[in-house]
Design a protein around this motif. Sequence first.
Motif, short mmCIF file in Angstrom:
data_model
loop_
_atom_site.label_atom_id
_atom_site.label_comp_id
_atom_site.label_asym_id
_atom_site.label_seq_id
_atom_site.Cartn_x
_atom_site.Cartn_y
_atom_site.Cartn_z
N GLN A 169 94.49 84.78 80.12
CA GLN A 169 94.93 85.06 81.49
C GLN A 169 93.97 84.42 82.51
OE1 GLN A 169 95.35 89.44 81.27
NE2 GLN A 169 97.57 89.12 81.32
N THR A 170 93.60 83.20 82.19
CA THR A 170 92.66 82.45 83.04
C THR A 170 93.32 81.14 83.44
OG1 THR A 170 90.78 83.41 81.85
CG2 THR A 170 90.35 81.46 83.19
N GLN A 171 93.70 81.04 84.68
CA GLN A 171 94.43 79.88 85.17
C GLN A 171 93.49 78.88 85.82
OE1 GLN A 171 97.77 80.92 87.64
NE2 GLN A 171 98.04 78.83 88.41
N VAL A 172 93.60 77.63 85.43
CA VAL A 172 92.77 76.57 85.98
C VAL A 172 93.37 76.10 87.31
CG1 VAL A 172 91.93 74.22 85.63
CG2 VAL A 172 91.97 75.83 83.72
N THR A 173 92.51 75.97 88.32
CA THR A 173 92.97 75.49 89.63
C THR A 173 92.54 74.06 89.91
OG1 THR A 173 91.02 76.51 90.64
CG2 THR A 173 93.06 77.79 90.63
N SER A 174 91.43 73.62 89.28
CA SER A 174 90.98 72.24 89.48
C SER A 174 89.95 71.89 88.42
CB SER A 174 90.38 72.03 90.88
OG SER A 174 89.19 72.79 91.04
N ALA A 175 89.77 70.59 88.24
CA ALA A 175 88.75 70.08 87.32
C ALA A 175 87.85 69.13 88.07
CB ALA A 175 89.41 69.36 86.14
N ALA A 176 86.55 69.26 87.83
CA ALA A 176 85.56 68.37 88.44
C ALA A 176 84.84 67.61 87.34
CB ALA A 176 84.58 69.19 89.28
N ALA A 177 83.93 66.73 87.73
CA ALA A 177 83.22 65.91 86.75
C ALA A 177 82.37 66.76 85.82
CB ALA A 177 82.36 64.88 87.45
N ASP A 178 81.88 67.90 86.31
CA ASP A 178 80.96 68.70 85.52
C ASP A 178 81.38 70.15 85.35
OD1 ASP A 178 80.68 69.47 88.12
OD2 ASP A 178 78.48 69.32 88.18
N ALA A 179 82.64 70.48 85.71
CA ALA A 179 83.05 71.88 85.62
C ALA A 179 84.56 72.03 85.71
CB ALA A 179 82.39 72.70 86.74
N ILE A 180 85.02 73.20 85.27
CA ILE A 180 86.41 73.63 85.43
C ILE A 180 86.42 74.83 86.37
CG2 ILE A 180 88.35 74.76 84.28
CD1 ILE A 180 88.33 71.86 83.63
N HIS A 181 87.30 74.81 87.37
CA HIS A 181 87.41 75.91 88.33
C HIS A 181 88.66 76.72 88.02
CE1 HIS A 181 84.36 74.22 91.23
NE2 HIS A 181 84.63 73.15 90.49
N THR A 182 88.55 78.05 88.06
CA THR A 182 89.66 78.91 87.73
C THR A 182 90.12 79.73 88.93
OG1 THR A 182 88.29 80.80 87.04
CG2 THR A 182 88.74 79.11 85.39
N LYS A 183 91.30 80.29 88.80
CA LYS A 183 91.91 81.04 89.90
C LYS A 183 91.11 82.29 90.25
CE LYS A 183 96.40 82.86 91.39
NZ LYS A 183 97.83 83.10 90.97
N ASP A 184 90.44 82.88 89.25
CA ASP A 184 89.67 84.10 89.52
C ASP A 184 88.26 83.81 90.01
OD1 ASP A 184 88.52 83.17 87.22
OD2 ASP A 184 89.15 84.86 85.96
N GLY A 185 88.00 82.56 90.37
CA GLY A 185 86.73 82.21 90.99
C GLY A 185 85.64 81.73 90.06
N GLN A 186 85.90 81.62 88.78
CA GLN A 186 84.88 81.15 87.85
C GLN A 186 84.69 79.64 87.98
OE1 GLN A 186 84.70 82.92 83.76
NE2 GLN A 186 86.80 83.54 84.26
N ILE A 187 83.46 79.22 87.83
CA ILE A 187 83.13 77.80 87.74
C ILE A 187 82.44 77.61 86.39
CG2 ILE A 187 81.85 75.87 88.74
CD1 ILE A 187 81.98 77.27 91.43
N ILE A 188 83.16 77.01 85.45
CA ILE A 188 82.69 76.90 84.07
C ILE A 188 82.13 75.51 83.85
CG2 ILE A 188 83.30 77.15 81.64
CD1 ILE A 188 85.67 78.88 82.56
N ALA A 189 80.82 75.43 83.69
CA ALA A 189 80.17 74.13 83.51
C ALA A 189 80.65 73.47 82.22
CB ALA A 189 78.66 74.31 83.48
N ALA A 190 80.81 72.15 82.27
CA ALA A 190 81.32 71.43 81.10
C ALA A 190 80.84 69.99 81.09
CB ALA A 190 82.85 71.47 81.09
N ASP A 191 80.35 69.57 79.92
CA ASP A 191 80.04 68.15 79.71
C ASP A 191 81.30 67.40 79.27
OD1 ASP A 191 77.16 68.51 80.07
OD2 ASP A 191 77.24 69.58 78.16
N LEU A 192 82.13 68.08 78.50
CA LEU A 192 83.39 67.51 78.02
C LEU A 192 84.51 68.49 78.31
CD1 LEU A 192 82.17 66.19 74.57
CD2 LEU A 192 82.98 64.77 76.42
N LYS A 193 85.63 67.97 78.80
CA LYS A 193 86.77 68.82 79.14
C LYS A 193 88.01 68.26 78.44
CE LYS A 193 85.44 67.56 83.03
NZ LYS A 193 84.08 67.20 82.57
N VAL A 194 88.69 69.09 77.68
CA VAL A 194 89.88 68.68 76.94
C VAL A 194 91.08 69.43 77.48
CG1 VAL A 194 90.99 68.52 74.68
CG2 VAL A 194 88.51 68.24 74.87
#
Length: 443
Positions: free
Chosen positions: A254-279
């Motif tokens: 139940q975690t919806q992605v709102t945008s992807a950046a070069a170093d993170a994934i942003h979710t609708k509930d306000g999380q910013i999940i750091a990522a080196d690789l995004k699939v």
Amino acid sequence: MPRTRADGKKTQIVVVGGGAGGLELVTRLGANLPRADFDIILVDRNPTHVWKPLLHEVAAGSLDANLDEVGYRGHAFRWGYRYFDGALEGVDREAKEILIAPINDEDGSEVIGRHRIRYDYLVLAVGSVSNDFGITGVKEHCLALETRADADRFRRRLLNQCLRVSRQMVADPACDALVKVVIVGGGATGVELAAELFSAADALAYYGLEVFDAKRLKVTLLEAGPRILPQLPERLAESAKAELENLGVTVLTQTQVTSAAADAIHTKDGQIIAADLKVWAAGVRGADFLHEIGGLETTRGNLLVVLPTLQTTRDPSIFAIGDCAFFKPEGADRPIPPRAQAAHQMADAAYRNIRAAIAGKPLVPFVYKDNGSLVSLARYSTVGSLMGNLVGGRMAIEGRLARLVYTSLYRMHLIAIHGWIKGLSLLLVGHVNQVVRPKLKLH
């Protein structure tokens, strides 16, 4: 239609797309139709075939695609069809020709110009592409696993990041450097890749990364729905989730992605999940070039709408099979799912209906048989459900039995495209390679 045309030319059957369905179809057509009367042509933009359900293993490095891929040219010679390298650009239904895009060399120079290939029967089996749902940054910053090239690209980036972290640990053993991977989509591809990454990380220590192990791998799996693996019974999905979490995967439903950046994934509930690789593995759709191609009926997702005979709704000489086809059986709630088993069954149905059309006989409606779903969690576990006809319904399976059934699906594919003798020989060679070759492909 007679075997040869009124003008004396061979009846030409063109299949675009050499995936599971397309390759199985041209193999059967080439093997069973007389070459004096029929010209079978496969068109694909890639020179080789890799079974798509194995791409997560190629991406993690646990499968060397060079050993499992099928070269179309050699396979075509063996099975009596011709292979053309190229990408479909258009369909001219009035002239009964397909338009193939130009082929350029690495330096940009043209190798083969834009050209046309005539057809009497055309089968579109071009598969699907990842559906980014228009979410900001996904195209620019996320990787998909659609082709062998995608899997190779992910593996190279994964290894480079592991090397960076390993060097940081050598310089400062107390550092908290991690390889951070975020996988969006809790279907089979996302779940299988998450497990395979941990299996690969454990083996890196044997190949020069002595100070690196799975504890330095941080994998987060995001799913917008209420649970992962919605195609499986809830008990099995929970079992798979528990297995992933035991490995160290953070599973967020139940975690919806709102945008992807070069170093993170942003979710609708306000999380910013750091990522080196995004699939990105959150869904599929038809490629953009399929949208109303040749005036054919397509869905909003660019899938080709087909009749029960798998003929397109606006042209009986054009068929569509596999992931690019939209077929909703009468009375069904959903269309046929984009699975390897569906492509396999559609290839068989298309083969029989093309033969029937050539002979002037009635075509038979396609009936999809759901044989269940299986998900492999690398070497750790396998879960799934089978249509247990002998016990009167769906049967949940786990462990060794599930693993045996899972591997048998690939064996069936090998036999379908190589025949019994070579197919079984390749399976034997595969077992030998598991013993004598490195556990990981690192180049």
